[in-house]
Scaffold this motif. Structure first.
Motif, PDB file in Angstrom:
ATOM      1  N   LEU A  19      45.491   1.258  10.144  1.00 36.85           N
ATOM      2  CA  LEU A  19      44.673   2.438  10.412  1.00 36.85           C
ATOM      3  C   LEU A  19      43.181   2.200  10.187  1.00 36.85           C
ATOM      4  O   LEU A  19      42.781   1.327   9.421  1.00 36.85           O
ATOM      5  N   ALA A  20      42.380   3.040  10.854  1.00 35.03           N
ATOM      6  CA  ALA A  20      40.929   3.010  10.668  1.00 35.03           C
ATOM      7  C   ALA A  20      40.521   3.766   9.414  1.00 35.03           C
ATOM      8  O   ALA A  20      39.420   3.575   8.903  1.00 35.03           O
ATOM      9  N   GLY A  21      41.398   4.650   8.908  1.00 29.92           N
ATOM     10  CA  GLY A  21      41.067   5.451   7.742  1.00 29.92           C
ATOM     11  C   GLY A  21      41.813   4.968   6.511  1.00 29.92           C
ATOM     12  O   GLY A  21      42.419   3.901   6.509  1.00 29.92           O
ATOM     13  N   PRO A  26      38.219   1.082   6.440  1.00 27.75           N
ATOM     14  CA  PRO A  26      36.883   0.585   6.776  1.00 27.75           C
ATOM     15  C   PRO A  26      36.771  -0.938   6.702  1.00 27.75           C
ATOM     16  O   PRO A  26      36.086  -1.557   7.530  1.00 27.75           O
ATOM     17  N   LEU A  29      38.279  -2.211   9.801  1.00 27.34           N
ATOM     18  CA  LEU A  29      37.366  -1.943  10.918  1.00 27.34           C
ATOM     19  C   LEU A  29      36.215  -2.939  10.938  1.00 27.34           C
ATOM     20  O   LEU A  29      35.722  -3.315  12.003  1.00 27.34           O
ATOM     21  N   GLU A 117      29.290   7.286  17.064  1.00 27.15           N
ATOM     22  CA  GLU A 117      30.593   7.430  17.719  1.00 27.15           C
ATOM     23  C   GLU A 117      31.681   6.725  16.921  1.00 27.15           C
ATOM     24  O   GLU A 117      32.830   7.169  16.887  1.00 27.15           O
ATOM     25  N   LEU A 118      31.321   5.611  16.316  1.00 27.54           N
ATOM     26  CA  LEU A 118      32.309   4.865  15.531  1.00 27.54           C
ATOM     27  C   LEU A 118      32.836   5.737  14.395  1.00 27.54           C
ATOM     28  O   LEU A 118      34.041   5.746  14.116  1.00 27.54           O
ATOM     29  N   ALA A 119      31.937   6.467  13.753  1.00 23.81           N
ATOM     30  CA  ALA A 119      32.369   7.345  12.660  1.00 23.81           C
ATOM     31  C   ALA A 119      33.279   8.440  13.181  1.00 23.81           C
ATOM     32  O   ALA A 119      34.321   8.741  12.588  1.00 23.81           O
ATOM     33  N   ALA A 121      35.170   8.396  15.829  1.00 16.71           N
ATOM     34  CA  ALA A 121      36.464   7.839  16.238  1.00 16.71           C
ATOM     35  C   ALA A 121      37.322   7.494  15.021  1.00 16.71           C
ATOM     36  O   ALA A 121      38.528   7.711  15.018  1.00 16.71           O
ATOM     37  N   ALA A 122      36.703   6.969  13.974  1.00 13.66           N
ATOM     38  CA  ALA A 122      37.475   6.557  12.795  1.00 13.66           C
ATOM     39  C   ALA A 122      38.042   7.766  12.055  1.00 13.66           C
ATOM     40  O   ALA A 122      39.170   7.731  11.561  1.00 13.66           O
ATOM     41  N   LEU A 123      37.270   8.838  11.970  1.00 12.93           N
ATOM     42  CA  LEU A 123      37.728  10.020  11.231  1.00 12.93           C
ATOM     43  C   LEU A 123      38.544  10.957  12.110  1.00 12.93           C
ATOM     44  O   LEU A 123      39.343  11.732  11.623  1.00 12.93           O
ATOM     45  N   ASN A 124      38.291  10.903  13.403  1.00 15.53           N
ATOM     46  CA  ASN A 124      39.066  11.622  14.416  1.00 15.53           C
ATOM     47  C   ASN A 124      39.189  13.130  14.159  1.00 15.53           C
ATOM     48  O   ASN A 124      40.269  13.701  14.315  1.00 15.53           O
ATOM     49  N   PRO A 125      38.113  13.786  13.773  1.00 22.40           N
ATOM     50  CA  PRO A 125      38.225  15.240  13.633  1.00 22.40           C
ATOM     51  C   PRO A 125      38.510  15.859  14.997  1.00 22.40           C
ATOM     52  O   PRO A 125      38.057  15.348  16.015  1.00 22.40           O
TER      53      PRO A 125
END
Lengths: 507, 507
Positions: A19-21, A26, A29, A117-119, A121-125
Motif C-alpha cells: 500500500l501507499a499508506g 511512504p 512510495l 497530486e502524489l499526496a 493519490a496516496a491518501l485517496n480522499p
C-alpha cells in the motif's frame, strides 16, 4: 489500530509493502517513485523530440512491446511493471513541456501541482462525504470560495464546484438552467464558435438542440443574438457565450451579450475554460469585463492554470443555483448525521466518489499567489504576440488577418495560397501530419475566416508554455516552411491519389 | 527544440524550475516529492489514529491555519505551500490504509498504482486525441480490451470505456440505452437496493423516474421484477441490477434477472462497481454468473481494485453499442486526419479532456497479474467472513441475520436492541459519530431488514483492506461496544434533548 501499527508482513499470504499508506507506505512510495522519475528523466532523449517519430503504427508497436499482455495470469512485480509501462508512456508522449507541442489547450503541468497530486493519490480522499475527506473537504471549500470570489467579486453569495473539466462544467451549467426553467423546455442559444460540449450537453440532458447564432470575426454577432432571442420569445432561455474559443482564442463581446440577455430575461452562461485565468492578471482581467454578469461560468485550471488533468471549475453567481444538485443518500449524508454537524458534500457534484482535485489547485495558488499566476498568463499572451510578429516577418508564412485570441496564433504556409482552395487546405493539413509523423512538432488545426471572408484551414499554435521564451518557439516556423515544401512536392508526385502525409501515419 | 533543450532560466522574468516536464522537470519533481513523502510519513503520528480527533470544527480550524488564505496576492513558494497543504491533508485524512477505516467503498490505494499516477500527472496526456496521448492511448486500448474480455468472455466484439467512476458509468449506460430506445421514452426498472446514481442518471437524461422493484433479503425479487416489466409492456425497457449493493454488498440473482429481462425483450445493465473485481478470482467469479449476459456493466477499480480515484469502467457486450457517443470536432478528429490514420478517440467518453487513468490500471494489472488481484479480492472476502464470525462470538454485538455480502458486515450493539425502536437506532448512529469525533474509527451505516422483517439501522464495515489481518480488525469491535455504552448513558443524561454524540461533532 492506529496507522502507526504496520500490518503483519505477509499476513495470510498477501505480500507486504503493497500500500501507499500506513506505516511503511511512504517508504515504499519513495522506492517506486524513483523508478518513475528515472523513466521520466530518460524518456526525452529516447524520444528525441516533442513526440515519438513514426506515427500511430510505430507508437502502437513499441508500446505493445513494453505493455503486453496488459493483464497476464501471473504478475511481473511492481518494479518491472512500473519501469516498462512508464517508459512506454513517457517515450511515447506528446510532451506539453516541449515548446514544439502547441496543438491544443494541453498544458505542461507545474512541478508543484504534480507533487501535490502524489499526496492526493496516496491518501485517496473521496470528496463525497466528510468521513472520507475531513481536511480535503475543507481545502476544497477554501479553494472554491476563492475561485467563486475571483469570478463574481461583487455577488452576495457566489459559489463554485470542482468538475472534471470544461465539458462537465458546461453540462452542469445547462442542467442547472434546465431545472430552473421547469417545466421548460429550456432553449439554449449559443454562437457558432461554441465548444462542441455545449451541444453535447443539450443532447445528454434531453433539451432541444441549441440555436446557433452566426459569428463575425470569430465572435458572436450581437445583432444575430438579439434576433435569435426575439424568435424564441416566451420560452425560458439560456445564452451560452465563450471567453476563449477553442479554434481562435477569441472572447465574445460579454458586456453587450449580458445586456441583450438581460433584455430578453435570458440567463447567461459563459464558457471561460480557456480565458478564465486571465482574471489572475490585473493587466489582462479587463479583457473579461462582463464575465461577472454571467449566472454561471466554466473555468479550467488544466489549461491556463498548468494543472495536471482534472482541474475543472463551475462558478455560479449565487449558491442557491446549486439546489437542484442536492441529494440525500443515507449512507453518505443521513439527516441525523447532518443535524449532528457532519458536513453534507453530496450536492457538490454530479459525480459521487470524487478526486481531491482542489488540493493541487490550493497548493499552486498558495505557491504562486495571484500575482505569480497572473505573470504566467501574461507570459503566454506575450509570447503569442511575439510569435505572431515573427510569422508576419516571414514571407513564407501568412498569419490569419485580425488580432491574436488570448494566446492562439493561426497561420498557414504562403505556398498553400498559391494552390486551388481545396489543395491549399490539404497542404495545411499535411504539414501538421508530416510534423506529427516525424516527431518534430505538435501543431493544431482550425478552420477560420480569412480576410476575403472565406473559411480556410489554418495551422494553430496555442501557446500555453509558461516559461518557454519566444526564441524557443521560432524553430517551429522553420519546420512548417520546410514541411510545406515537402507536402507540395508529395502532392504533385502522388497526383492526388492519397492525402499528402498520409503514408507516414499509416501502420 | 527537443525536450532536451532546457528553457533559458528565468527567461522574461518567469521563474525556472517551474515545470514537471522538460529537461529539469524530473529533478525538480524529485525535490518536491520528497517534501510530500516526508509529510505523508509524519502525518499518521500527528493524527494518532485513522482520522483526526475533534470532529469537523477542529479539523476545519487546523486545516485553515495551514492553508489560508488559499489564494494570497503573493505566493509563499512551492516548498512552503506543499509542506503546509500536504501536512493539512494528511493529518486531517480519514486514512483508508488504517484497518479502522471501514465506512465506505473507499479503498487504500496500492503503492504501485500511486507511483503510476505520478507519471500520468507529470506527462499530462489527454485522452481525447492521438496527438495529446500517442502511447497512453495505446495503453488505454490494451486495458479496455482486457477488461472487456474479462466481463464478456464469449462476446464477439466486447468493448469498455474508462470513466470517472460508477456514477458516470451508470449515466453512460442509461444514455446508450436511451438512444437505442429512440423515440422512446426508455423505461428504467431497478431494485430498491440500487445505487442513487441510477435515479440521478435518469433525472439528468430527462427520462421518467425509474420504476422501483421490491427487494427480498437485500436483492431484487424476481417475481416483482417480472410484474413490473409486464406492467410496462410495449415501452422500450432497461433493467438495472446490482452486483454488490452499497448497503449490504449483496448480488442480485443475475441469471434469473437476465432470463426475465430477455423474456420481456428488456436490455440489462448491471452495476458491478463493487462486485466486478470478483472476476479476477477463479474461486469467486462464479458469484457473478449471469453478468456476461448483461448488455452493459459498471465496473470500478477504485473500490476492490485499490486504485486511487478515478478508475471507473463501463463494459459493453458489443462495441456497436457505443455509436451514440461518436462525435466529430474538427480540431480533434477531422475526417482527413482520421482517414490518414490518426486514431479517433473522441467517441470514447462523455468527457473531452481526460486523464490517463488506464495507465495506473495497466501498471497494476501487469504488476500483480490476474492471480495477484484475485488473491487480494479473496483476502477481503475472507477477512469479512472472519470478522463476521468474531461479531457472532460476542454477546455485546449482534450481526444482521443472513449471509455476508461480498466483504460487507452489518452489525449493531446488542444494547440498542433493549431500547425502543427509534432510541435503539439513535444509539447505533451515535456510536458511529462518537468514534468519528474521537478519531478512533470510521464505520459506515446502513438501514437494512432485520430477522423480524423490520428495517433497522446497522453499523457497516466494508472490508477493502487488502493486507490487514483479521486480528488487525478486531479492536473495532471493542471500540463499538465501549462507544455504545457511552451513547446509552449520554442519551439518558441528555433526556433526548439532542442526538447522542452530536456535541462532539459541532464546531
Amino acid at each position: 489500530m492506529s496507522a502507526g501499527t504496520p500490518p503483519a508482513p505477509g499476513a495470510q499470504g498477501v505480500p507486504a509493502g503493497l500500500l501507499a499508506g500506513g506505516a511503511d507506505g511512504p517508504g515504499r512510495l519513495r522506492d517506486l517513485t524513483t523508478i518513475v522519475l528515472d523513466a521520466l528523466e530518460d524518456a526525452p532523449r529516447a524520444r528525441g523530440g516533442p513526440l515519438p517519430a513514426g506515427g500511430p503504427g510505430a507508437v502502437a508497436l513499441s508500446t505493445r512491446a513494453l505493455c503486453s499482455p496488459v493483464l497476464p495470469a501471473e504478475g511481473v512485480g511492481p518494479e518491472a511493471a512500473l519501469a516498462d509501462v512508464v517508459r512506454a508512456v513517457a517515450e511515447g508522449a506528446a510532451d506539453p513541456a516541449d515548446p514544439a507541442c502547441v496543438a491544443h489547450l494541453h498544458c505542461p503541468p507545474l512541478a508543484v501541482a504534480v507533487a501535490a497530486e502524489l499526496a492526493g493519490a496516496a491518501l485517496n480522499p473521496s470528496m463525497d462525504s466528510w468521513d472520507q475527506a475531513p481536511a480535503a473537504g475543507v481545502i476544497e471549500e477554501l479553494t472554491t470560495a476563492a475561485l467563486a470570489r475571483l469570478v463574481h467579486p461583487a455577488a452576495p453569495a457566489p459559489d463554485a464546484l470542482i468538475t472534471s473539466g470544461g465539458t462537465e462544467s458546461n453540462l452542469v451549467a445547462l442542467l442547472l438552467a434546465r431545472e430552473r426553467a421547469m417545466p421548460g423546455p429550456l432553449r439554449v442559444v449559443t454562437g457558432a464558435n461554441a465548444h462542441h460540449s455545449v451541444h453535447r450537453a443539450a443532447w445528454m440532458l434531453g433539451l432541444p438542440a441549441p440555436t446557433v447564432v452566426a459569428c463575425r470575426d470569430g465572435v458572436i454577432d450581437p445583432d444575430a443574438l438579439d434576433r435569435a432571442l426575439t424568435g424564441l420569445a416566451g420560452a425560458p432561455l439560456l445564452v451560452v457565450a465563450t471567453a476563449g474559443t477553442t479554434d481562435e482564442g477569441r472572447i465574445d463581446p460579454l458586456p453587450e451579450i449580458a445586456r441583450i440577455a438581460e433584455r430578453h430575461t435570458a440567463r447567461l452562461h459563459v464558457d471561460a475554460a480557456y480565458g478564465g485565468p486571465l482574471l489572475f492578471s490585473e493587466r489582462l482581467a479587463p479583457l473579461l469585463t462582463g464575465l461577472e454578469r454571467a449566472d454561471s461560468v466554466t473555468f479550467d485550471l488544466h489549461k491556463l492554470g498548468w494543472q495536471p488533468v482534472a482541474a475543472g471549475v463551475l462558478a455560479v453567481a449565487d449558491a442557491g443555483m446549486l439546489t437542484p444538485l442536492s441529494l440525500r443518500a443515507d449512507y453518505l449524508n443521513a439527516d441525523d448525521d447532518t443535524e449532528a454537524g457532519l458536513p453534507d458534500l453530496l450536492g457538490r457534484s454530479i459525480r459521487t466518489t470524487r478526486r481531491p482535485d482542489a488540493v493541487k489547485m490550493a497548493v499552486t495558488f498558495r505557491a504562486l499567489g495571484r500575482r505569480g499566476l497572473g505573470e504566467l498568463v501574461e507570459h503566454c499572451v506575450r509570447t503569442a504576440h511575439e510569435f505572431g510578429e515573427a510569422v508576419d516577418a516571414r514571407p513564407a508564412l501568412r498569419r490569419r488577418p485580425g488580432g491574436i485570441g488570448i494566446s492562439t496564433v493561426l497561420f498557414r504556409p504562403a505556398v498553400a495560397d498559391t494552390l486551388p482552395e481545396e489543395a491549399g487546405d490539404a497542404v495545411v493539413a499535411a504539414v501538421r501530419r508530416i510534423l506529427l509523423a516525424e516527431g518534430r512538432a505538435v501543431l493544431g488545426r482550425a478552420v477560420a475566416e480569412d480576410g476575403d471572408g472565406r473559411r480556410r484551414l489554418w495551422l494553430k499554435a496555442t501557446l500555453l508554455h509558461p516559461n518557454a521564451a519566444t526564441a524557443d518557439l521560432l524553430p517551429l516556423l522553420d519546420l512548417v516552411t520546410a514541411a510545406a515544401d515537402r507536402a507540395v512536392s508529395e502532392a504533385q508526385a502522388a497526383e492526388g491519389t492519397q492525402a499528402p502525409g498520409a503514408e507516414r501515419l499509416s501502420p
